[in-house]
Design a protein around this motif. Structure first.
Motif, PDB file in Angstrom:
ATOM      1  N   MET A  65       0.793  -1.446  -0.271  1.00  0.00           N
ATOM      2  CA  MET A  65      -0.176  -0.061  -0.257  1.00  0.00           C
ATOM      3  C   MET A  65       1.412   1.284   0.297  1.00  0.00           C
ATOM      4  O   MET A  65       2.357   1.633   0.811  1.00  0.00           O
ATOM      5  N   ARG A  66       0.478   1.954  -1.035  1.00  0.00           N
ATOM      6  CA  ARG A  66       1.823   3.556  -0.950  1.00  0.00           C
ATOM      7  C   ARG A  66       1.147   4.372   0.843  1.00  0.00           C
ATOM      8  O   ARG A  66       0.189   4.424   0.856  1.00  0.00           O
ATOM      9  N   PRO A  67       2.485   4.880   0.517  1.00  0.00           N
ATOM     10  CA  PRO A  67       2.687   5.546   2.493  1.00  0.00           C
ATOM     11  C   PRO A  67       0.882   6.640   2.212  1.00  0.00           C
ATOM     12  O   PRO A  67       1.224   7.004   2.863  1.00  0.00           O
ATOM     13  N   GLY A  68       1.209   7.391   0.594  1.00  0.00           N
ATOM     14  CA  GLY A  68       0.394   8.629   1.046  1.00  0.00           C
ATOM     15  C   GLY A  68      -0.870   7.932   1.448  1.00  0.00           C
ATOM     16  O   GLY A  68      -1.609   8.781   2.020  1.00  0.00           O
ATOM     17  N   ARG A  69      -1.255   6.599   0.467  1.00  0.00           N
ATOM     18  CA  ARG A  69      -2.575   6.529   0.616  1.00  0.00           C
ATOM     19  C   ARG A  69      -2.685   5.716   2.493  1.00  0.00           C
ATOM     20  O   ARG A  69      -4.210   5.987   3.223  1.00  0.00           O
ATOM     21  N   VAL A  70      -2.221   5.647   3.046  1.00  0.00           N
ATOM     22  CA  VAL A  70      -2.102   5.273   4.437  1.00  0.00           C
ATOM     23  C   VAL A  70      -2.108   5.985   5.316  1.00  0.00           C
ATOM     24  O   VAL A  70      -3.038   5.982   6.020  1.00  0.00           O
ATOM     25  N   PHE A  71      -0.989   7.216   4.949  1.00  0.00           N
ATOM     26  CA  PHE A  71      -1.819   8.529   5.533  1.00  0.00           C
ATOM     27  C   PHE A  71      -3.063   9.035   5.368  1.00  0.00           C
ATOM     28  O   PHE A  71      -3.476   9.590   6.663  1.00  0.00           O
ATOM     29  N   GLY A  72      -3.633   9.439   3.989  1.00  0.00           N
ATOM     30  CA  GLY A  72      -4.812  10.167   3.965  1.00  0.00           C
ATOM     31  C   GLY A  72      -5.628   8.583   4.574  1.00  0.00           C
ATOM     32  O   GLY A  72      -7.051   9.820   4.898  1.00  0.00           O
ATOM     33  N   LEU A  73      -5.913   7.788   5.054  1.00  0.00           N
ATOM     34  CA  LEU A  73      -6.575   7.282   5.113  1.00  0.00           C
ATOM     35  C   LEU A  73      -6.438   7.071   7.204  1.00  0.00           C
ATOM     36  O   LEU A  73      -7.918   7.106   7.765  1.00  0.00           O
ATOM     37  N   CYS A  74      -5.492   7.168   7.763  1.00  0.00           N
ATOM     38  CA  CYS A  74      -5.163   7.406   9.161  1.00  0.00           C
ATOM     39  C   CYS A  74      -5.355   8.716   9.452  1.00  0.00           C
ATOM     40  O   CYS A  74      -6.580   8.733  10.565  1.00  0.00           O
ATOM     41  N   ILE A  75      -5.394   9.097   8.798  1.00  0.00           N
ATOM     42  CA  ILE A  75      -5.359  11.098   9.211  1.00  0.00           C
ATOM     43  C   ILE A  75      -6.842  11.385   9.466  1.00  0.00           C
ATOM     44  O   ILE A  75      -8.164  11.656  10.034  1.00  0.00           O
ATOM     45  N   GLY A  76      -7.459  10.966   8.115  1.00  0.00           N
ATOM     46  CA  GLY A  76      -9.209  10.959   8.431  1.00  0.00           C
ATOM     47  C   GLY A  76      -9.564   9.801   9.362  1.00  0.00           C
ATOM     48  O   GLY A  76     -11.217  11.220   9.556  1.00  0.00           O
ATOM     49  N   ALA A  77      -9.550   8.734   9.449  1.00  0.00           N
ATOM     50  CA  ALA A  77      -9.845   8.510  10.285  1.00  0.00           C
ATOM     51  C   ALA A  77      -9.509   9.578  11.744  1.00  0.00           C
ATOM     52  O   ALA A  77     -10.593   9.435  13.539  1.00  0.00           O
ATOM     53  N   GLY A  78      -8.700   9.877  12.001  1.00  0.00           N
ATOM     54  CA  GLY A  78      -8.249  10.788  13.285  1.00  0.00           C
ATOM     55  C   GLY A  78      -8.646  12.089  13.205  1.00  0.00           C
ATOM     56  O   GLY A  78      -9.862  12.583  14.652  1.00  0.00           O
ATOM     57  N   GLY A  94      -8.067   1.016  11.769  1.00  0.00           N
ATOM     58  CA  GLY A  94      -7.624  -0.226  11.597  1.00  0.00           C
ATOM     59  C   GLY A  94      -8.620  -1.130  10.610  1.00  0.00           C
ATOM     60  O   GLY A  94      -8.283  -1.622  10.093  1.00  0.00           O
ATOM     61  N   VAL A  95     -10.169  -0.369  10.787  1.00  0.00           N
ATOM     62  CA  VAL A  95     -10.926  -0.676   9.599  1.00  0.00           C
ATOM     63  C   VAL A  95     -10.421  -0.656   8.099  1.00  0.00           C
ATOM     64  O   VAL A  95     -11.134  -1.083   7.200  1.00  0.00           O
ATOM     65  N   LEU A  96     -10.214   0.548   7.949  1.00  0.00           N
ATOM     66  CA  LEU A  96     -10.096   1.166   6.538  1.00  0.00           C
ATOM     67  C   LEU A  96      -8.636   0.626   6.151  1.00  0.00           C
ATOM     68  O   LEU A  96      -8.402   0.341   4.960  1.00  0.00           O
ATOM     69  N   LEU A  97      -7.494   0.974   6.955  1.00  0.00           N
ATOM     70  CA  LEU A  97      -6.571  -0.199   6.304  1.00  0.00           C
ATOM     71  C   LEU A  97      -6.579  -1.435   6.186  1.00  0.00           C
ATOM     72  O   LEU A  97      -6.108  -1.722   5.223  1.00  0.00           O
ATOM     73  N   GLU A  98      -7.483  -1.889   6.719  1.00  0.00           N
ATOM     74  CA  GLU A  98      -7.572  -3.635   6.267  1.00  0.00           C
ATOM     75  C   GLU A  98      -8.727  -3.473   5.497  1.00  0.00           C
ATOM     76  O   GLU A  98      -8.299  -4.992   4.373  1.00  0.00           O
TER      77      GLU A  98
END
Length: 232
Positions: free
Chosen positions: A1-14, A217-221
């Motif tokens: 998974m691309r780092p930008g995508r990971v950060f986007g999903l996690c920050i969105g959850a934040g 966790g849900v978004l990344l999974e």
């Protein structure tokens, strides 16, 4: 998974978690804060120990904290979860929930046990007494102790390494608890009022960290499963 995508999903959850904490602050914490402000008006303003303009500035700053800090915590927490997941690279839901839970415990619970939220630092111009320095130092050392313990024991690759990490962390935080000086609570504030305000803050912080952990966790999974389906 691309780092930008990971950060986007996690920050969105934040951001979502921060919005929940903001709602709790607005609905619960603000009511207790207003009652504390009324009490300090009687104690200091009417007694002539504090100028009205100065008190209004303190109250405005306290209200601004209630609105601004949840989003700051959410974004930074999301970045923390994203960094941890990128390093591990698998078990998204477990990683997100464990990191968020560890952050909640080491960055909020343990510091709050030693230095509970104190209205004196908000409304009493002479009440800070180094509280913010003590709280920030204690929080930083607690977080570093948790991180260091986890990294050191994870390298052993033992099956139950996290028990050892938890034991070392609790030992370090126990020593810190006795080494750091105490900070007294204001004696004139009724216990029920103080506990209500502190409890509201605790509810907001708990909701933030666990909403962040579950949401990220849900978004990344879900992204992990999409990647597996595409053979990535």
């Amino acid at each position: 998974m691309r780092p930008g995508r990971v950060f986007g999903l996690c920050i969105g959850a934040g951001v979502l978690a921060g919005a929940l904490m903001l709602a709790i602050n607005a609905i619960v914490v603000q009511g207790w804060l207003d009652q504390l402000a009324d009490l300090y008006i009687d104690e200091f303003l009417l007694a002539g120990d504090l100028a009205e303009e100065e008190f209004d500035q303190m109250l405005a700053a306290a209200r601004l904290q209630n609105l601004a800090l949840p989003m700051v915590y959410g974004v930074l927490g999301g970045a923390l979860v994203a960094g941890a997941y990128l390093r591990i690279g698998k078990d998204a839901f477990k990683v997100a929930l464990v990191v968020a839970g560890a952050a909640w415990f080491s960055l909020y619970v343990m510091p709050a046990v030693k230095y509970a939220p104190n209205p004196d630092v908000l409304f009493n111009p002479e009440g800070d007494g180094g509280y913010f320095v003590l709280f920030a130092s204690y929080s930083a050392l607690s977080g570093l102790a948790a991180l260091g313990s986890a990294v050191a024991f994870a390298k052993t690759k033992r099956k139950n390494w996290y028990f050892g990490a938890a034991g070392v962390y609790l030992g370090i935080i126990g020593v810190m608890y006795f080494l750091f000086p105490a900070f007294p609570e204001p004696e004139f504030v009724p216990k029920q009022l103080l506990s209500g305000w502190q409890g509201g803050i605790a509810a907001g912080m708990t909701a933030l960290w666990f909403t962040l952990g579950i949401g990220a966790g849900v978004l990344l999974e879900r992204e992990e499963k999409k990647g597996a389906g595409r053979g990535i």
